[in-house]
Design a protein around this motif. Structure first.
Motif, PDB file in Angstrom:
ATOM      1  N   HIS A 152       0.720  -1.229   0.020  1.00 27.22           N
ATOM      2  CA  HIS A 152       0.113  -0.052  -0.044  1.00 27.22           C
ATOM      3  C   HIS A 152       0.766   1.259  -0.092  1.00 27.22           C
ATOM      4  CE1 HIS A 152       0.910  -0.372   4.361  1.00 27.22           C
ATOM      5  NE2 HIS A 152       0.503   0.890   4.440  1.00 27.22           N
ATOM      6  N   GLU A 153       0.426   2.438  -0.287  1.00 29.38           N
ATOM      7  CA  GLU A 153       0.920   3.562  -0.165  1.00 29.38           C
ATOM      8  C   GLU A 153       0.350   4.717   0.684  1.00 29.38           C
ATOM      9  OE1 GLU A 153       0.525   5.162  -4.065  1.00 29.38           O
ATOM     10  OE2 GLU A 153       1.976   3.984  -5.047  1.00 29.38           O
ATOM     11  N   VAL A 154       1.379   5.424   1.480  1.00 28.50           N
ATOM     12  CA  VAL A 154       0.689   6.303   2.541  1.00 28.50           C
ATOM     13  C   VAL A 154       1.408   7.791   2.142  1.00 28.50           C
ATOM     14  CG1 VAL A 154       0.424   4.753   4.274  1.00 28.50           C
ATOM     15  CG2 VAL A 154       2.475   5.698   3.849  1.00 28.50           C
ATOM     16  N   PRO A 155       0.710   8.886   2.233  1.00 28.95           N
ATOM     17  CA  PRO A 155       1.003  10.208   2.087  1.00 28.95           C
ATOM     18  C   PRO A 155       2.062  10.698   3.534  1.00 28.95           C
ATOM     19  CG  PRO A 155      -1.111  10.342   2.820  1.00 28.95           C
ATOM     20  CD  PRO A 155      -0.885   8.800   2.748  1.00 28.95           C
ATOM     21  N   ALA A 156       3.103  11.226   3.137  1.00 29.88           N
ATOM     22  CA  ALA A 156       3.959  11.795   4.072  1.00 29.88           C
ATOM     23  C   ALA A 156       3.719  13.088   4.119  1.00 29.88           C
ATOM     24  CB  ALA A 156       5.348  11.645   3.456  1.00 29.88           C
ATOM     25  N   PRO A 157       3.974  13.542   5.609  1.00 29.38           N
ATOM     26  CA  PRO A 157       3.790  15.121   6.013  1.00 29.38           C
ATOM     27  C   PRO A 157       4.177  16.199   4.907  1.00 29.38           C
ATOM     28  CG  PRO A 157       4.708  13.885   7.977  1.00 29.38           C
ATOM     29  CD  PRO A 157       4.871  12.950   6.531  1.00 29.38           C
ATOM     30  N   ASP A 158       5.289  15.831   4.256  1.00 29.90           N
ATOM     31  CA  ASP A 158       5.634  16.951   3.177  1.00 29.90           C
ATOM     32  C   ASP A 158       4.913  16.745   1.894  1.00 29.90           C
ATOM     33  OD1 ASP A 158       6.655  14.234   2.154  1.00 29.90           O
ATOM     34  OD2 ASP A 158       8.752  14.759   2.476  1.00 29.90           O
ATOM     35  N   GLY A 159       3.991  15.917   1.540  1.00 30.35           N
ATOM     36  CA  GLY A 159       3.167  15.634   0.512  1.00 30.35           C
ATOM     37  C   GLY A 159       3.765  14.714  -0.419  1.00 30.35           C
ATOM     38  N   SER A 160       4.683  13.931  -0.201  1.00 32.63           N
ATOM     39  CA  SER A 160       5.299  13.078  -1.088  1.00 32.63           C
ATOM     40  C   SER A 160       4.604  11.381  -0.750  1.00 32.63           C
ATOM     41  CB  SER A 160       6.699  12.526  -0.915  1.00 32.63           C
ATOM     42  OG  SER A 160       7.014  12.174   0.584  1.00 32.63           O
ATOM     43  N   ILE A 161       4.867  10.553  -1.531  1.00 30.47           N
ATOM     44  CA  ILE A 161       3.950   9.317  -1.313  1.00 30.47           C
ATOM     45  C   ILE A 161       5.122   8.231  -0.828  1.00 30.47           C
ATOM     46  CG2 ILE A 161       2.585   7.478  -2.436  1.00 30.47           C
ATOM     47  CD1 ILE A 161       1.265   9.981  -1.940  1.00 30.47           C
ATOM     48  N   ILE A 162       4.778   7.454   0.142  1.00 29.66           N
ATOM     49  CA  ILE A 162       5.767   6.474   0.482  1.00 29.66           C
ATOM     50  C   ILE A 162       5.182   5.170   0.119  1.00 29.66           C
ATOM     51  CG2 ILE A 162       6.975   5.335   2.588  1.00 29.66           C
ATOM     52  CD1 ILE A 162       6.581   7.911   4.139  1.00 29.66           C
ATOM     53  N   LYS A 249      11.677  10.270  12.215  1.00 29.56           N
ATOM     54  CA  LYS A 249      10.651  11.207  11.635  1.00 29.56           C
ATOM     55  C   LYS A 249       9.447  10.429  11.803  1.00 29.56           C
ATOM     56  CE  LYS A 249      11.407  13.907   8.403  1.00 29.56           C
ATOM     57  NZ  LYS A 249      11.757  14.526   6.989  1.00 29.56           N
ATOM     58  N   ILE A 250       8.489  11.187  12.419  1.00 30.13           N
ATOM     59  CA  ILE A 250       7.215  10.373  12.357  1.00 30.13           C
ATOM     60  C   ILE A 250       6.235  10.726  11.111  1.00 30.13           C
ATOM     61  CG2 ILE A 250       4.814  10.222  13.799  1.00 30.13           C
ATOM     62  CD1 ILE A 250       7.586   9.352  15.200  1.00 30.13           C
ATOM     63  N   THR A 251       5.946   9.789  10.328  1.00 28.43           N
ATOM     64  CA  THR A 251       5.439  10.248   9.129  1.00 28.43           C
ATOM     65  C   THR A 251       3.902   9.886   9.179  1.00 28.43           C
ATOM     66  OG1 THR A 251       5.910   7.619   8.282  1.00 28.43           O
ATOM     67  CG2 THR A 251       7.201   9.625   7.393  1.00 28.43           C
ATOM     68  N   ARG A 252       3.556   8.920  10.075  1.00 24.03           N
ATOM     69  CA  ARG A 252       1.998   8.762  10.308  1.00 24.03           C
ATOM     70  C   ARG A 252       1.754   8.626  11.822  1.00 24.03           C
ATOM     71  NH1 ARG A 252      -2.127   9.471   6.589  1.00 24.03           N
ATOM     72  NH2 ARG A 252      -3.052   7.623   7.234  1.00 24.03           N
ATOM     73  N   GLY A 253       1.195   9.339  12.569  1.00 26.58           N
ATOM     74  CA  GLY A 253       1.000   9.290  13.867  1.00 26.58           C
ATOM     75  C   GLY A 253      -0.155  10.355  14.496  1.00 26.58           C
ATOM     76  N   THR A 254       0.157  10.714  15.719  1.00 23.42           N
ATOM     77  CA  THR A 254      -0.656  11.733  16.421  1.00 23.42           C
ATOM     78  C   THR A 254      -0.900  13.171  15.757  1.00 23.42           C
ATOM     79  OG1 THR A 254      -0.411  10.566  18.471  1.00 23.42           O
ATOM     80  CG2 THR A 254      -1.048  12.823  18.705  1.00 23.42           C
ATOM     81  N   GLU A 318       2.807  14.048  13.998  1.00 26.09           N
ATOM     82  CA  GLU A 318       3.197  13.855  12.800  1.00 26.09           C
ATOM     83  C   GLU A 318       4.143  15.041  12.105  1.00 26.09           C
ATOM     84  OE1 GLU A 318       0.294  13.129   9.796  1.00 26.09           O
ATOM     85  OE2 GLU A 318      -0.308  11.511  10.582  1.00 26.09           O
ATOM     86  N   GLY A 319       5.302  14.686  11.706  1.00 19.97           N
ATOM     87  CA  GLY A 319       6.337  15.564  11.084  1.00 19.97           C
ATOM     88  C   GLY A 319       7.417  15.752  12.117  1.00 19.97           C
ATOM     89  N   ASP A 320       7.276  15.349  13.301  1.00 20.76           N
ATOM     90  CA  ASP A 320       8.419  15.563  14.315  1.00 20.76           C
ATOM     91  C   ASP A 320       9.653  14.730  14.167  1.00 20.76           C
ATOM     92  OD1 ASP A 320       6.894  17.669  15.439  1.00 20.76           O
ATOM     93  OD2 ASP A 320       6.220  16.624  17.141  1.00 20.76           O
ATOM     94  N   VAL A 321      10.484  15.180  14.509  1.00 21.40           N
ATOM     95  CA  VAL A 321      11.853  14.266  14.238  1.00 21.40           C
ATOM     96  C   VAL A 321      12.456  14.179  15.737  1.00 21.40           C
ATOM     97  CG1 VAL A 321      14.346  14.132  13.346  1.00 21.40           C
ATOM     98  CG2 VAL A 321      12.589  15.298  12.045  1.00 21.40           C
ATOM     99  N   ILE A 322      12.360  12.921  16.279  1.00 23.29           N
ATOM    100  CA  ILE A 322      12.994  12.565  17.452  1.00 23.29           C
ATOM    101  C   ILE A 322      14.338  12.190  17.314  1.00 23.29           C
ATOM    102  CG2 ILE A 322      12.562  11.340  19.661  1.00 23.29           C
ATOM    103  CD1 ILE A 322      10.364  13.409  19.009  1.00 23.29           C
TER     104      ILE A 322
END
Length: 597
Positions: A152-162, A249-254, A318-322
């Motif tokens: 499957h594919e999911v959208p990333a916070p920056d608009g790209s597709i993973i 990097k959280i790409t799908r989360g809270t 989403e989008g945060d870097v830990i």
């Protein structure tokens, strides 16, 4: 009347008694051998052998192979053969060759053989040896990674597709066994050709083999997600000493938290560090073998006990870097702790001294086939009762209770090795480049005897196989997705990173660069490296070098055991090796591993 005559009494003829030397008092019973736990000798059969040679069991089916006990040394085969009737020996060999000596049914899901048909090592520092058939031509080919099937594919916070893939055609580390890719090498005949190797993608990434099932990754091993409950995966790199950094990097989360306290999210992510014993079917921080950070409220979790860590109102979205940084003492100090020799009054001063004692790495493993792959299989490490009790204390009293006195908390000098902690060890957490604090200190030790191999037949105690340590770990839950970055280029580099030039090359530390001109002292390179923050990607390069060196050491060890010559154990099928009389031909094939999903 007869006259009384005095007849002298007969005297006993004296017998000279020889003077014997004083002999020591012998024990009532014959002296016994040292306990097998102390000399680490393999007392009984283990699952690591393709040619088990045990006497047939009465309860064993007649349709199964009936192998016989193999002598411990190939050089003594001819001598030991004379002790048995010739006819019996001939019959045993015929049975062993016709039945291949598997000792397992055709429907068995386990592929690990019994190691009775092997050369016993001359000392505890040598790995176990096994008699194997010659490798196939395909065994010399480069190791291959898993097969990727688009899922499957999911959208990333920056608009790209993973694009996420389902991986298949590879083995999983489960059922108390650990697997590493290997390849046949003609330069290694004494260790039966096989040495460790790495498949693509090269470099530090999430391990495809060291992950739970139903997890989906990209082809680089950097993105990960699942549509199930919490699943975990570890990296293919273990850190054992020094300071190491990676980020996620959280790409799908809270997404956000509502005023009523409800959390709107696309899934959840946890991340941290985990040991080999940590469960992959649970989130990071579930047990005593892992330390994790929750995305909800930024809580820290250890032994399933979440505690507040981030400031109020802060959480991971989403989008945060830990960023995660781990600091561990030198292996030299670590071994002092687990061996009960740690003295805090003097050992912390010696921390800046160079490490002069190398780790004794002993790797008991055997090549196993799985579909189109060749793996080195070895017994993994298991959980200990002490840490299980620490996580779930007995209702009778606190863990470690002696009478009515509560047990001591984990500390560097605890009486139980598994409960000893590492001085100056900690984990630091960064959020988008800002240091959030140090949620965990005094991490639990992991070197043996703090870690023990799984209780399998033939597993040896207190052995370090070189793969122990703290692994970067990540957990995802029902759609949660994340991207890992092990360096050397980071989104938010931590202060003091060794690659200060940001050129992707690790800066080497030279002794002349750290000379103290006032005291005319020169610090060593190892001590300097322990103080520098380094990327996990650099640790991957070190780990590959350690594996190569360990393979060469094992090969030289086996070669010396054979009298500095190559012995043909293939029954005459290897023209390059020197043939030794009395050796039975090897099996036609090594075992095939069957593993259920």
């Amino acid at each position: 009347m007869a006259t009384d005559v005095n007849i002298p009494k007969r005297q006993i003829t004296p017998i000279p008694v020889p003077v014997l030397p004083v002999l020591p008092v012998l024990p009532v019973s014959a002296p016994q051998k040292r306990p097998l736990e102390d000399d680490h000798a393999p007392p009984v059969s283990s699952p690591l052998n393709p040619n088990p040679d045990v006497k047939p069991n009465k309860n064993q089916s007649q349709s199964q192979p009936q192998p016989q006990l193999q002598p411990p040394s190939y050089d003594d085969v001819a001598v030991m053969a004379r002790e048995k009737p010739a006819r019996n020996k001939k019959e045993t060999l015929k049975k062993r060759e016709s039945k291949a000596g598997l000792g397992l049914g055709a429907d068995s899901s386990r592929a690990t053989p019994d190691p009775k048909f092997r050369d016993l090592p001359p000392n505890e520092s040598s790995p176990l040896r096994y008699k194997l058939a010659p490798p196939k031509p395909s065994d010399f080919e480069t190791a291959r990674g898993p097969v990727f099937t688009p899922h499957h594919e999911v959208p990333a916070p920056d608009g790209s597709i993973i694009q996420f893939y389902e991986t298949s055609e590879h083995v999983y580390n489960k059922k108390s066994f650990h697997y590493l890719h290997c390849i046949a090498d003609p330069a290694f005949p004494s260790s039966f050709y096989y040495r460790q190797t790495e498949p693509e993608p090269f470099g530090a990434h999430i391990s495809f083999e060291d992950a739970a099932t139903h997890m989906y990754m990209d082809q680089s091993g950097r993105h990960i997600t699942t549509d199930k409950g919490f699943r975990s995966a570890r990296a293919n790199v273990a850190v054992r000493q020094g300071r190491w950094y990676w980020e996620c990097k959280i790409t799908r989360g809270t997404i956000k938290s509502n005023a009523d306290g409800n959390v709107e999210s696309h899934g959840h992510v946890r991340l941290g560090f985990a040991r080999r014993e940590a469960s992959l079917d649970a989130p990071v921080g579930f047990d005593a073998y892992s330390y994790g950070i929750r995305d909800v409220q930024g809580q820290k979790v250890h032994m399933s006990r979440p505690k507040d860590f981030f400031p109020p109102g802060e959480e991971i979205r989403e989008g945060d870097v830990i960023g995660l940084e781990i600091q561990l003492p030198s292996e030299q100090l670590h071994r002092k702790v687990v061996q009960g020799q740690y003295n805090p009054a003097v050992d912390l001063i010696d921390e800046d001294e160079p490490t002069v004692e190398a780790a004794n790495i002993v790797r008991d493993r055997i090549p196993i086939r799985f579909k189109q792959h060749i793996y080195l299989e070895k017994i993994d490490y298991h959980t200990t009762k002490e840490l299980e009790d620490l996580m779930n204390p007995s209702p009778v009293g606190p863990s470690g209770t002696i009478g009515s006195r509560p047990g001591d908390k984990p500390n560097p000098n605890h009486q139980v090795p598994a409960l000893r902690t590492l001085p100056n060890s900690c984990i630091k957490i960064y959020k988008n480049g800002q240091l959030m604090g140090t949620p965990f200190t005094d991490l639990l030790a992991f070197l043996p005897p703090a870690s023990k191999p799984q209780a399998q037949v033939g597993a040896r105690e207190a052995m370090d196989d070189g793969m122990l340590g703290y692994y970067p770990a990540i957990s995802v839950f029902r759609g949660g997705a994340a991207e890992v970055n092990f360096g050397p280029r980071f989104w938010y580099p931590p202060p003091g990173l060794s690659d200060v030039d940001d050129d992707g090359d690790v800066d080497m530390v030279d002794m002349v660069d750290i000379i103290d001109t006032d005291t005319v002292k020169v610090a060593s390179a190892p001590a300097r490296k322990l103080d520098k923050v380094r990327s996990v990607a650099e640790r991957y390069d070190e780990q590959v070098v350690e594996d190569v060196v360990a393979d060469v050491i094992d090969e030289v060890d086996f070669w010396m055991q054979d009298g500095a010559r190559v012995i043909d154990r293939t029954g005459g099928r290897d023209a390059k090796a020197e043939t030794t009389a009395g050796i039975a031909p090897a099996r036609e094939e090594i075992k095939e591993l069957v593993q259920d999903d």
